[in-house]
Design a protein around this motif. Structure first.
Motif, short mmCIF file in Angstrom:
data_model
loop_
_atom_site.label_atom_id
_atom_site.label_comp_id
_atom_site.label_asym_id
_atom_site.label_seq_id
_atom_site.Cartn_x
_atom_site.Cartn_y
_atom_site.Cartn_z
N VAL A 71 -8.50 11.85 0.10
CA VAL A 71 -8.44 11.58 -1.33
C VAL A 71 -9.29 12.58 -2.11
CG1 VAL A 71 -9.06 9.92 -3.10
CG2 VAL A 71 -7.97 9.15 -1.01
N GLU A 95 -7.19 8.53 -12.32
CA GLU A 95 -7.70 7.53 -11.38
C GLU A 95 -6.78 7.27 -10.19
OE1 GLU A 95 -10.61 6.02 -11.77
OE2 GLU A 95 -11.11 6.42 -13.86
N CYS A 96 -5.49 7.39 -10.39
CA CYS A 96 -4.54 6.86 -9.41
C CYS A 96 -3.67 7.91 -8.74
CB CYS A 96 -3.62 5.83 -10.06
SG CYS A 96 -4.41 4.84 -11.34
N CYS A 152 -3.69 9.32 -4.97
CA CYS A 152 -3.02 8.60 -3.88
C CYS A 152 -1.55 8.36 -4.18
CB CYS A 152 -3.68 7.24 -3.64
SG CYS A 152 -5.33 7.37 -2.94
N VAL A 168 -2.19 7.92 2.25
CA VAL A 168 -2.85 6.82 2.99
C VAL A 168 -2.11 5.48 2.82
CG1 VAL A 168 -5.15 7.80 3.17
CG2 VAL A 168 -4.63 6.46 1.15
N SER A 203 -0.09 4.45 0.42
CA SER A 203 0.03 3.91 -0.94
C SER A 203 1.47 3.48 -1.23
CB SER A 203 -0.35 4.97 -1.97
OG SER A 203 -1.57 5.56 -1.64
N ALA A 204 1.59 2.34 -1.90
CA ALA A 204 2.91 1.82 -2.24
C ALA A 204 3.60 2.76 -3.24
CB ALA A 204 2.76 0.43 -2.84
N LYS A 227 7.86 -4.47 -7.31
CA LYS A 227 8.50 -5.65 -7.89
C LYS A 227 7.45 -6.59 -8.49
CE LYS A 227 12.66 -5.65 -5.08
NZ LYS A 227 12.40 -4.38 -4.36
N LEU A 228 6.22 -6.13 -8.56
CA LEU A 228 5.14 -7.00 -9.03
C LEU A 228 5.22 -7.21 -10.55
CD1 LEU A 228 2.10 -5.68 -6.96
CD2 LEU A 228 3.75 -7.46 -6.38
N VAL A 257 -3.91 -6.40 -8.59
CA VAL A 257 -4.08 -5.37 -7.55
C VAL A 257 -5.07 -4.30 -8.03
CG1 VAL A 257 -2.95 -3.53 -6.24
CG2 VAL A 257 -1.80 -5.72 -6.52
N ILE A 258 -4.94 -3.90 -9.30
CA ILE A 258 -5.82 -2.85 -9.83
C ILE A 258 -7.28 -3.34 -9.85
CG2 ILE A 258 -6.35 -1.40 -11.83
CD1 ILE A 258 -3.31 -1.59 -12.53
N GLY A 300 -5.57 -3.76 0.65
CA GLY A 300 -5.59 -2.91 1.85
C GLY A 300 -6.57 -1.77 1.68
N THR A 301 -6.09 -0.54 1.89
CA THR A 301 -6.99 0.61 1.74
C THR A 301 -7.15 1.05 0.29
OG1 THR A 301 -5.07 1.83 2.54
CG2 THR A 301 -7.00 1.78 3.96
N PHE A 320 -10.61 -1.34 -8.70
CA PHE A 320 -11.03 -0.63 -9.90
C PHE A 320 -11.62 -1.64 -10.86
CE2 PHE A 320 -8.17 2.19 -7.81
CZ PHE A 320 -8.65 3.45 -8.09
N LEU A 362 -12.64 -0.97 -14.72
CA LEU A 362 -11.70 -0.72 -15.82
C LEU A 362 -11.66 -1.91 -16.77
CD1 LEU A 362 -8.72 0.94 -13.89
CD2 LEU A 362 -10.50 2.07 -15.23
C1 HEC Z 1 -7.39 5.68 -2.39
C2 HEC Z 1 -5.99 5.66 -2.68
C3 HEC Z 1 -5.51 4.84 -3.87
C4 HEC Z 1 -5.88 4.96 -5.17
C5 HEC Z 1 -6.90 5.92 -5.78
C6 HEC Z 1 -5.10 4.00 -5.90
N1 HEC Z 1 -4.28 3.32 -5.04
FE1 HEC Z 1 -2.93 1.86 -5.56
N2 HEC Z 1 -2.49 1.59 -3.60
C7 HEC Z 1 -3.01 2.30 -2.55
C8 HEC Z 1 -2.52 1.75 -1.30
C9 HEC Z 1 -2.88 2.25 0.08
C10 HEC Z 1 -1.66 0.69 -1.65
C11 HEC Z 1 -0.89 -0.23 -0.69
C12 HEC Z 1 -1.80 -1.40 -0.37
C13 HEC Z 1 -1.16 -2.38 0.58
O1 HEC Z 1 -0.02 -2.80 0.34
O2 HEC Z 1 -1.84 -2.73 1.56
C14 HEC Z 1 -1.66 0.60 -3.09
C15 HEC Z 1 -0.95 -0.33 -3.81
C16 HEC Z 1 -0.92 -0.39 -5.19
C17 HEC Z 1 -0.17 -1.36 -5.96
C18 HEC Z 1 0.69 -2.49 -5.37
C19 HEC Z 1 2.15 -2.11 -5.43
C20 HEC Z 1 3.02 -3.12 -4.74
O3 HEC Z 1 4.21 -3.15 -5.09
O4 HEC Z 1 2.55 -3.83 -3.84
C21 HEC Z 1 -0.38 -1.09 -7.28
C22 HEC Z 1 0.20 -1.81 -8.47
C23 HEC Z 1 -1.29 0.05 -7.33
N3 HEC Z 1 -1.58 0.45 -6.05
C24 HEC Z 1 -1.73 0.63 -8.51
C25 HEC Z 1 -2.76 1.57 -8.57
C26 HEC Z 1 -3.36 2.03 -9.80
C27 HEC Z 1 -2.93 1.61 -11.20
C28 HEC Z 1 -4.33 2.90 -9.45
C29 HEC Z 1 -5.32 3.60 -10.37
C30 HEC Z 1 -6.17 2.76 -11.15
C31 HEC Z 1 -4.32 3.00 -7.99
N4 HEC Z 1 -3.36 2.18 -7.50
C32 HEC Z 1 -5.17 3.83 -7.27
C33 HEC Z 1 -3.88 3.37 -2.64
C34 HEC Z 1 -4.50 3.80 -3.79
#
Ligand code: HEC
Length: 203
Positions: free
Chosen positions: A63, A141-142, A145, A155, A157-158, A164-165, A173-174, A179-180, A184, A187
């Motif tokens: 990352v 921020e996002c 990944c 890693v 990331s979905a 569908k959330l 989730v935010i 998971g990994t 946040f 925020l």
């Molecule tokens: C370090 C990497 C990383 C960062 C940075 C990150 N994500 Fe994620 N995100 C993931 C991973 C890995 C998953 C899957 C988690 C799982 O299902 O176990 C995920 C899943 C999600 C989901 C769930 C989607 C679903 O359909 O299940 C959302 C929404 C999401 N991220 C939004 C964000 C947002 C908005 C940000 C910024 C604020 C962000 N993510 C930053 C790694 C990251």
């Protein structure tokens, strides 16, 4: 993964702390007994700590493209503390065991202070008065990944263009992570709303 790592570290510390205590209070017979009983756990815990720690380090490197000095220090100290501890307890060397225990506690404290989670570093991008620029915030921020279009998948990331959330579930989730994905929790509601608006546009 962070939780597994921390939990095993705590179990390891309790076990090692207890043995050091027995050694320091000259309870050699009991120490021998405990040592024999916990040998296998100590090996398992040590291995799990290294594997989960290695995985977390690798994730961080993917990352951020660099590993902070405090994490390298932590890793190096751990590699020193392990043999010191093993030799200290095995040879009943109080000084070595104590130094090793203090090292473990110091390493643990270092990790607790710094944490693996992200911290707010950038100004919130705004479009006009009080309206958050969701896209710019997402890129800050996002995107590392998820990618700007939500499809990068680093890693595990979905794919956010397929999510569908509901808005509530997205916000949760935010805020709480999954998971990994780190949480946040720094925020604001307005910032999270900006992000969920942007995610809706990715579909
Ligand atoms: C370090 C990497 C990383 C960062 C940075 C990150 N994500 Fe994620 N995100 C993931 C991973 C890995 C998953 C899957 C988690 C799982 O299902 O176990 C995920 C899943 C999600 C989901 C769930 C989607 C679903 O359909 O299940 C959302 C929404 C999401 N991220 C939004 C964000 C947002 C908005 C940000 C910024 C604020 C962000 N993510 C930053 C790694 C990251």
């Amino acid at each position: 993964m962070v939780h597994t790592h921390t939990l095993v570290v705590i179990l390891f510390l309790i076990m090692f702390g207890y043995k050091t205590y027995l050694l320091l209070t000259n309870q050699t017979v009991k120490l021998e007994l405990v040592r024999n009983k916990t040998k296998i756990f100590e090996m398992i815990f040590g291995t799990v700590i290294l594997l989960t720690g290695g995985y977390l380090l690798y994730g961080k490197y993917l990352v951020e493209h660099s590993i902070p000095t405090w994490l390298i220090t932590k890793f190096a100290l751990f590699m020193v503390a392990i043999p010191l501890g093993i030799i200290g307890i095995k040879k009943s060397n109080k000084a070595l065991a104590l130094v090793s225990l203090l090292l473990f506690i110091f390493i643990y404290g270092l990790a607790e202070m710094k944490g693996f989670g992200p911290k707010k570093t950038l100004e919130t991008p705004m479009v006009g008065d009080g309206v958050v620029d969701g896209k710019a915030l997402f890129i800050n921020e996002c995107a590392k990944c998820h990618g700007t279009d939500g499809k990068l998948g680093l890693v595990g990331s979905a794919d956010l263009s397929l999510t569908k959330l509901s808005v509530e579930e997205l916000s949760s989730v935010i805020k709480n992570g999954k998971g990994t994905m780190p949480k946040f929790d720094y925020l604001t509601e307005a910032e999270i709303a900006g992000l969920t608006d942007y995610i809706a546009k990715l579909k």
